[in-house]
Enzyme design. Sequence first.
Site, PDB file in Angstrom:
ATOM      1  N   SER A   1       0.812  -1.213   0.000  1.00 41.70           N
ATOM      2  CA  SER A   1       0.000   0.000   0.000  1.00 41.70           C
ATOM      3  C   SER A   1       0.844   1.261   0.000  1.00 41.70           C
ATOM      4  O   SER A   1       0.349   2.346  -0.302  1.00 41.70           O
ATOM      5  CB  SER A   1      -0.905   0.011   1.230  1.00 41.70           C
ATOM      6  N   GLY A   2       2.112   1.141   0.387  1.00 40.56           N
ATOM      7  CA  GLY A   2       2.957   2.315   0.546  1.00 40.56           C
ATOM      8  C   GLY A   2       3.176   2.671   1.989  1.00 40.56           C
ATOM      9  O   GLY A   2       3.872   3.638   2.307  1.00 40.56           O
ATOM     10  N   GLY A   3       2.600   1.874   2.907  1.00 38.44           N
ATOM     11  CA  GLY A   3       2.766   2.107   4.334  1.00 38.44           C
ATOM     12  C   GLY A   3       3.818   1.200   4.941  1.00 38.44           C
ATOM     13  O   GLY A   3       4.353   0.298   4.278  1.00 38.44           O
TER      14      GLY A   3
ATOM     15  N   LEU B   1      -1.999  -1.456  -5.634  1.00 40.59           N
ATOM     16  CA  LEU B   1      -3.301  -1.378  -6.295  1.00 40.59           C
ATOM     17  C   LEU B   1      -3.682   0.075  -6.543  1.00 40.59           C
ATOM     18  O   LEU B   1      -3.766   0.875  -5.601  1.00 40.59           O
ATOM     19  CB  LEU B   1      -4.375  -2.041  -5.434  1.00 40.59           C
TER      20      LEU B   1
ATOM     21  N   CYS C   1     -13.884  -3.852   0.671  1.00 39.58           N
ATOM     22  CA  CYS C   1     -12.651  -3.804  -0.111  1.00 39.58           C
ATOM     23  C   CYS C   1     -11.854  -5.096   0.069  1.00 39.58           C
ATOM     24  O   CYS C   1     -11.321  -5.646  -0.900  1.00 39.58           O
ATOM     25  CB  CYS C   1     -11.809  -2.597   0.300  1.00 39.58           C
TER      26      CYS C   1
ATOM     27  N   CYS D   1     -10.852   6.032   2.368  1.00 39.01           N
ATOM     28  CA  CYS D   1      -9.842   6.523   1.427  1.00 39.01           C
ATOM     29  C   CYS D   1     -10.421   7.333   0.281  1.00 39.01           C
ATOM     30  O   CYS D   1      -9.755   8.208  -0.255  1.00 39.01           O
ATOM     31  CB  CYS D   1      -9.020   5.350   0.887  1.00 39.01           C
TER      32      CYS D   1
END
Length: 360
Positions: A8-10, A32, A101, A197
């Site tokens: 996710s980038g986290g 994604l 999700c 989000c």
Amino acid sequence: MRVVAAMSGGVDSAVAASRMLEAGHEVVGVHLALSQSAATLRESARGCCTIEDAGDARRVADKLGIPFYVWDMAERFKADVVEDFVAEYEAGRTPNPCLRCNEKIKFAALLDKALALGFDAVATGHYAQIVEGPNGRELHRAVDMAKDQSYVLGVLDADQLAHSFFPLGDTTKPQIREEAASKGFYVANKPDSHDICFIADGDTQGYLAKRLGKQPGDIVDSDGEVVGRHEGAYGFTVGQRRGLGLKVPREDHAKRYVVDVQPKTNTVVVGTADLLGVDVIEAEHARWPGPPPTGEVRLGAQLRAHGEEFPAWVSADGERVTVRLDERTRGVAPGQSVVLYEGTRVVGSATITATSRAPR
């Protein structure tokens, strides 16, 4: 095994990918793309899946020396999560888009594509544990209860669980940050994402108003007296107290809450706190990560993410579930999910359709 690491980038997904690589798996990082106009999404700590998040994920993948791809699932996300979210509120229900999700995107669309491309499993940075039990893989709560995400993973079925990894479940969040820092990850101190989000400013009611337009209607007390007006019943949820704008106070000045949303008549019903308590929950669309319960069984019921677990008697009939809580609880709304536990093990989940009060 060949594993797709959802990045996710986290910090959590970064460490999850790293751990899968250290465990000897062949790992490919995938971010994604869930928005058709990612630049319009919120930035930094408030959301996920933004352009800057994709860049952060790519930097971690480069640090690990693994291939990295961005998979465009914006159309699927819009149909299965965003439009479902709006439709549920319009129907007077209160959905959880994170569960949807996980069900429709991360462990359906993503996993299906990964398996079709020859991968064996998907790994994510969710805080939960997979344990080998007598009937196969079991989904359990994380060690770090403050971060436990087994509730939003309750929508997984047994086949999806068989192709999933959650490498962080045995670790606390501070330990994860320390591990990320020791590996030199840029995201080690990146704040956690939160809120929805796809709602850029966090104003759910405002977002729904833009999508559905003004639909003026009455706010009535439990005895039917009109006590206020609203711009759309879709903007209210059971248990809500703030933002009601009531024009007619009660003689006893008791606080009033939303106790019912009636989309057919565009009416919001308010009442005192004692009317919120329910102890019978009807639910459908049951999902079972293992064998479903037979007969009436004793389980714990969690009604919201990071919420309290309530002891209950539970019976299941196909995709329908009835939950009878030992004690009444407040603020349970149709559209929410009930996730069932036996100790730390997730037994299953279902979407709440109705609530009531058993005679005392």
